[in-house]
Write an enzyme that holds these catalytic residues in place. Structure first.
Site, mmCIF file in Angstrom:
data_model
loop_
_atom_site.group_PDB
_atom_site.id
_atom_site.type_symbol
_atom_site.label_atom_id
_atom_site.label_comp_id
_atom_site.label_asym_id
_atom_site.label_seq_id
_atom_site.Cartn_x
_atom_site.Cartn_y
_atom_site.Cartn_z
ATOM 1 N N ARG A 1 40.726 37.856 38.088
ATOM 2 C CA ARG A 1 40.093 38.719 37.651
ATOM 3 C C ARG A 1 38.577 38.803 37.698
ATOM 4 O O ARG A 1 37.796 38.758 36.645
ATOM 5 C CB ARG A 1 40.301 38.897 35.857
ATOM 6 C CG ARG A 1 40.156 40.128 35.170
ATOM 7 C CD ARG A 1 40.672 40.376 33.885
ATOM 8 N NE ARG A 1 40.547 41.842 33.490
ATOM 9 C CZ ARG A 1 41.401 42.249 32.847
ATOM 10 N NH1 ARG A 1 42.452 41.714 32.315
ATOM 11 N NH2 ARG A 1 41.191 43.376 32.407
ATOM 12 N N CYS A 2 38.374 38.902 38.983
ATOM 13 C CA CYS A 2 36.847 38.578 39.604
ATOM 14 C C CYS A 2 36.857 39.168 40.953
ATOM 15 O O CYS A 2 37.740 38.707 41.862
ATOM 16 C CB CYS A 2 36.627 36.954 39.446
ATOM 17 S SG CYS A 2 35.284 36.467 40.578
ATOM 18 N N GLU B 1 37.105 43.637 35.672
ATOM 19 C CA GLU B 1 36.905 42.421 35.634
ATOM 20 C C GLU B 1 35.726 42.013 34.923
ATOM 21 O O GLU B 1 35.308 40.924 34.740
ATOM 22 C CB GLU B 1 36.665 41.919 36.949
ATOM 23 C CG GLU B 1 38.145 42.268 37.983
ATOM 24 C CD GLU B 1 38.042 42.163 39.313
ATOM 25 O OE1 GLU B 1 38.974 41.443 39.937
ATOM 26 O OE2 GLU B 1 36.847 42.590 40.198
ATOM 27 N N GLN C 1 49.460 43.492 45.480
ATOM 28 C CA GLN C 1 48.327 44.361 45.198
ATOM 29 C C GLN C 1 47.661 45.042 46.388
ATOM 30 O O GLN C 1 46.765 45.754 46.185
ATOM 31 C CB GLN C 1 47.015 43.362 44.418
ATOM 32 C CG GLN C 1 47.777 42.704 43.492
ATOM 33 C CD GLN C 1 46.564 41.943 42.676
ATOM 34 O OE1 GLN C 1 46.836 40.725 42.278
ATOM 35 N NE2 GLN C 1 45.357 42.298 42.449
HETATM 36 N N1 MCN Z 1 37.927 53.043 34.513
HETATM 37 C C1 MCN Z 1 37.378 53.997 33.842
HETATM 38 N N2 MCN Z 1 35.906 54.387 33.862
HETATM 39 C C2 MCN Z 1 35.274 53.380 34.717
HETATM 40 C C3 MCN Z 1 35.837 52.523 35.583
HETATM 41 C C4 MCN Z 1 37.025 52.135 35.368
HETATM 42 O O1 MCN Z 1 38.043 54.797 33.075
HETATM 43 N N3 MCN Z 1 33.992 53.841 35.085
HETATM 44 C C5 MCN Z 1 39.232 52.905 34.414
HETATM 45 C C6 MCN Z 1 39.841 53.184 35.698
HETATM 46 O O2 MCN Z 1 40.265 54.528 35.806
HETATM 47 C C7 MCN Z 1 41.237 52.170 35.765
HETATM 48 C C8 MCN Z 1 40.607 51.115 35.032
HETATM 49 O O3 MCN Z 1 39.595 51.334 34.145
HETATM 50 O O4 MCN Z 1 42.313 52.873 35.187
HETATM 51 C C9 MCN Z 1 40.385 49.982 35.858
HETATM 52 O O5 MCN Z 1 39.545 50.107 36.908
HETATM 53 P P1 MCN Z 1 38.537 49.442 37.917
HETATM 54 O O6 MCN Z 1 37.413 48.831 37.059
HETATM 55 O O7 MCN Z 1 38.288 50.375 39.104
HETATM 56 O O8 MCN Z 1 39.632 48.217 38.093
HETATM 57 P P2 MCN Z 1 40.907 48.320 39.345
HETATM 58 O O9 MCN Z 1 41.779 49.649 38.806
HETATM 59 O O10 MCN Z 1 40.571 48.122 40.815
HETATM 60 O O11 MCN Z 1 41.777 47.193 38.780
HETATM 61 C C10 MCN Z 1 41.499 45.934 39.189
HETATM 62 C C11 MCN Z 1 41.265 44.874 38.469
HETATM 63 C C12 MCN Z 1 41.592 43.354 38.895
HETATM 64 S S1 MCN Z 1 40.752 43.157 40.258
HETATM 65 C C13 MCN Z 1 42.236 42.505 38.105
HETATM 66 S S2 MCN Z 1 42.349 40.895 38.570
HETATM 67 C C14 MCN Z 1 42.879 43.207 36.827
HETATM 68 C C15 MCN Z 1 42.130 44.248 36.242
HETATM 69 O O12 MCN Z 1 42.106 45.191 37.135
HETATM 70 N N4 MCN Z 1 44.216 42.848 36.964
HETATM 71 C C16 MCN Z 1 45.075 43.631 35.798
HETATM 72 N N5 MCN Z 1 42.964 44.488 34.915
HETATM 73 C C17 MCN Z 1 44.075 44.453 35.022
HETATM 74 N N6 MCN Z 1 44.732 44.854 33.948
HETATM 75 C C18 MCN Z 1 46.350 44.863 33.746
HETATM 76 N N7 MCN Z 1 46.911 45.386 32.488
HETATM 77 N N8 MCN Z 1 46.901 43.885 34.675
HETATM 78 C C19 MCN Z 1 46.250 43.532 35.682
HETATM 79 O O13 MCN Z 1 46.994 42.776 36.730
HETATM 80 CU CU1 CUN Z 2 39.450 39.708 41.435
HETATM 81 S S1 CUN Z 2 41.460 39.114 40.571
HETATM 82 MO MO1 CUN Z 2 41.621 41.041 41.057
HETATM 83 O O1 CUN Z 2 40.584 41.177 42.354
HETATM 84 O O2 CUN Z 2 42.988 41.251 41.787
#
Ligand code: MCN
Ligand code: CUN
Length: 800
Positions: free
Chosen positions: A381-382, A754, A234
């Protein structure tokens, strides 16, 4: 060219639109490219010899029989890694971890030796043939036992070290003490408070269990001195840095590629011995080496999550105004402290534990402890221990409400940080960017007709013939995501910024590269939407590339829902640099001054004149063909974004459960989840993320558990036992939202991925306990399986 603005806007498929996932075309046709799909000429295969016992001295390792197995090329042990100084490695938490067990094993399934062979089956046969003689030692799996004076010494390598990476160690199995808040003020508030409540709870050990296990293909080219490694990471850039530091290979000759990843959920943040051994084997043997772990190995030895023994206390007035919060945590980190938190925070962001409430004084303390169990303590996921913190405060608010005979919604209203208090500084020093908790909760209560649900519950409680207990759970959570400001957040000294490079081609399509890496979150879809809106180029012709350290600018990766808060901001800022240059080119082409131009969807036009304009496509061509004098040709930009603060998404969740009084079987009748992540980039992807996070929350609350018997044998490490809900068990989710933009993020967006996990877990417990509230029950621990509920029913005189 001069289509109506509405149509042009639609054609962009930009921010706010439910653009279908671009990556699905390959995933649903089996055309993804995962680590195990990488096949190189002459590639060898590695398998790992693991300890069957939890604590023992290694008396002898005999490789002879293994080396005779047809196809086996080499067997490596700690003795072989010693001359390279690679038998131990640093962890992300500032501890060290044995790459291969050095004279002693510390937990069941620890890596003891690796076998490299011409195929996977020969490697496995070789593993069977390695003879290891163990002399067993007493085992400690309970962190409270581990802290007793005569407890066995788990980490002999640390003997005599009275300090670790995070300060003083007061016992040989103690790792660190970390605290936050004002202890004296909090103690004083408790001493004089009219009402206090206290509750012990255990947040059990669980595992993210991604469908794809961890693995790597390492390929060292001895002629060029270059190392390329495909791996399930990651955070590929930080891996490159660590690999370079450990191996001495210049960072410019190390290339880490995270291809498609089949789910990460936090499990793929850490650096595991398997990765290191695959790399070392490739360097030693001069051939590519593949290592892919199996399910039992993944569940037994890669980073688990949680395992927090928490005590919560609240002090309040008689009418339910919270005056102070105090918490104490004993944190089981396993045999090596391999948590993945920002370096300065050994308990992550646990100090978000004051939640959505305006609490004047607060203090929290966490003690990390070694046990003879697998290392970990990653998030699942946190965002770094936020799940544990939210669980604690939400349970405690319920416990207080119960003691005072107050309604769960009423006590929350009474204590919310109010909309006009933002930006709000918590007792722990976090500056919450924005929020509107009351509106969110009110919307949920109205949607489910809360008073009617309570009336139904009262009626059922009054009827002894009713076959079920009905429980209503309510949670109003606040998260902290988007690590993070480099001034406080770093990983091994590298600040937690993120990055984006955008290159617009002459014909008006573009490629963008980021330091993050999608594991299923749909970045290829949503990142392109941000650029589409910022630059007026259709997202269909914007390619997104992540995960290759040789092409992407340095970034800290995807975890802690940081991609939108940090990389998303970098994307907007890089696009704005291009936008500023495009404006200059447009002014030049239209022979007007920049100030006379206005931006409209996909073009700069002369203010108020729809007929004189240059589209971004025209401008892209001109950038490579006739740039104004003094301006460089080309149309590209890089931006590194260091966020000024975290973002604080929030939500209000409500759950209704019916528990069968005879069997303990639970049915989730309703689950209503309202999330606020500020500006929404793709509503469909958000909904998908929320469904996924709720399903994982359901799994944790209702069934997931890794535990150990007295000998340290791990329990629950197969999918026969470990609960992964399918469509059959999963409840129907109802979702909703409000939009409270982040004032400091260029797009107003907060992370969301998360939230549903963090928010849902305490909601399930809140509902389950609520079903028993009239019988005097205030708390019981997860997982809420039918068997455990049946015991709970018996404890209150039900279930025959
Ligand atoms: N998004 C959006 N509008 C927002 C916030 C987010 O449209 N205001 C969209 C983003 O563009 C992105 C998605 O939602 O496509 C997730 O965005 P974000 O909340 O920024 O999280 P990350 O992309 O950093 O994803 C990490 C997060 C984590 S830490 C875990 S754990 C987890 C999760 O994502 N692991 C996943 N969701 C997952 N989903 C899948 N399918 N697989 C994982 O391993
Ligand atoms: Cu918080 S579990 Mo995710 O940060 O990959």
């Amino acid at each position: 060219m001069n289509a109506p603005a509405n149509d042009r806007e639609k054609d962009l498929m930009g921010m706010g639109m439910s653009r279908l996932r671009k990556e699905d075309a390959r995933f649903i046709q089996g055309k993804g490219n995962y680590v195990d799909d990488i096949k190189l000429p002459d590639m060898l295969h590695m398998d790992i010899v693991r300890s069957p016992v939890a604590h023992a001295r290694i008396v002898r390792i005999n490789k002879e029989a293994a080396l005779k197995v047809p196809g086996v090329i080499a067997v490596l042990t700690a003795q072989d890694l010693k001359p390279l100084k690679l038998h131990w490695m640093p962890t992300l938490a500032g501890d060290v971890q044995a790459v291969l067990a050095d004279e002693k094993v510390h937990f069941q399934m620890q890596e003891v030796a690796v076998v490299i062979a011409t195929d996977r089956y020969a490697a496995a046969d070789g593993v069977e043939a390695v003879e290891v003689e163990y002399e067993e030692l007493p085992v400690v799996i309970d962190p409270f036992e581990a802290l007793k004076p005569g407890a066995p010494v788990i980490r002999e390598d640390l003997a005599g070290k009275s300090a670790g990476a995070h300060g003083e160690r007061y016992h040989h199995n103690h790792i660190f003490t970390w605290d936050a808040g004002d202890k004296a003020a909090t103690d004083a508030a408790f001493a004089s408070a009219p009402i206090t409540v206290r509750q012990d709870m255990h947040y059990p050990r669980v595992h993210p269990c991604p469908l794809e296990t961890c693995g790597a293909v390492a390929s060292f080219d001895p002629v060029r001195g270059e190392l390329t490694t495909w791996m399930t990471s990651q955070a590929p850039h930080i891996v490159r840095t660590v690999v370079s530091m450990l191996s001495g290979i210049p960072e410019s000759k190390v290339r880490i590629i995270s291809p498609d990843i089949g789910g990460g959920f936090g499990n793929k943040v850490g650096i595991y011995p398997g990765y290191v051994c695959a790399i070392v084997s490739s360097i030693v043997l001069g051939k590519p080496v593949k290592w892919i772990e199996d399910r039992i190995e993944n569940l037994s030895s890669t980073a688990f999550a949680r395992d927090y023994h928490m005590t919560g206390e609240l002090a309040a007035t008689a009418d339910g105004k919270i005056l102070a919060l105090r918490t104490n945590v004993i944190a089981d980190h396993g045999a090596f402290d391999a948590c993945a938190d920002p370096t300065k925070f050994p308990a992550g962001m646990f100090h978000i534990v004051s939640g959505s409430y305006d609490i004047p004084s607060a203090y929290c303390r966490v003690d990390g402890v070694y046990t003879n169990t697998a290392p970990g303590g990653v998030a699942y996921r946190c965002s770094f221990r936020v799940t544990e913190a939210v669980y604690l405060i939400e349970r405690m608010v319920d416990v207080l409400a119960q003691k005072l005979g107050m309604d769960k919604a009423a006590i929350r209203s009474k204590n919310f940080i109010r909309r006009e208090q933002f930006p709000y500084t918590s007792a722990f020093g976090f500056e919450y960017d924005s929020g509107d908790y009351q509106s969110a909760m009110d919307k949920v209560l109205a949607a489910v007709d809360y008073p009617r649900l309570r009336a139904e519950q009262a009626q059922k409680r009054a009827d002894p013939a009713c076959p079920t207990l009905m429980g209503i759970g309510l949670v109003t959570f606040t998260e902290v995501v988007g690590a993070g400001p480099s001034k406080i957040c770093d990983i091994l000294g590298v600040g937690m910024f993120d990055s984006c490079e955008i290159r617009v081609h002459p014909t008006g399509s573009a490629i963008a590269r980021m330091g993050t890496i999608s594991q299923g979150q749909g970045h290829q879809t949503t990142y392109a939407q941000i650029i589409a809106t910022e630059l007026g180029i259709s997202s269909e012709v914007i390619q997104i590339e992540e995960g290759d350290t040789s092409t992407a600018p340095y970034g800290l990766g995807t975890y802690g829902s940081r991609s939108t808060p940090v990389a998303g901001a970098a994307i907007a800022m890089a696009a704005r640099k291009i936008h500023a240059k495009a404006r200059k080119i447009a002014a030049h082409l239209l022979e007007v001054s920049e100030a006379d131009l206005e931006w409209e969807i996909d073009r700069f036009k002369l203010r108020g004149n729809d007929d004189r304009f240059k589209t971004m496509k025209d401008i892209a061509w001109a950038a490579y063909n006739q740039p104004p004098a003094g301006l460089e040709p080309g149309l590209e930009a890089v931006h590194y974004y260091d966020p000024p603060n975290f973002t604080f998404p929030f939500g209000a969740y409500l759950c209704v459960v019916d528990i069968d009084k005879g069997t303990g079987e639970t049915s989730i009748r309703r689950f209503y989840a309202l999330d606020d992540c500020g500006t929404r980039i793709n509503p469909m992807i958000i909904e998908g993320q929320i469904h996924g996070g709720l399903t994982e929350g359901f799994a944790v609350a209702m069934g997931q558990l890794l535990s150990f018997d007295k000998q340290g044998n791990i329990q629950g490490n197969t999918l026969m036992d470990y609960f992964l809900p399918t469509a059959v068990e999963t409840p129907k989710w109802e979702t909703d939202f409000t939009v409270t933009p982040s004032p400091h993020h260029p797009l107003g967006a907060k992370g969301v991925a998360e939230s549903p996990h963090v928010g849902s877990i305490p909601t399930f417990t809140s509902a389950m306990v609520d079903a028993f509230a009239h019988l005097g029950v205030t708390h019981f621990n997860m997982p809420h399986t039918a068997f455990r509920m049946w015991h709970q029913l018996k404890a209150v005189g039900l279930a025959g």
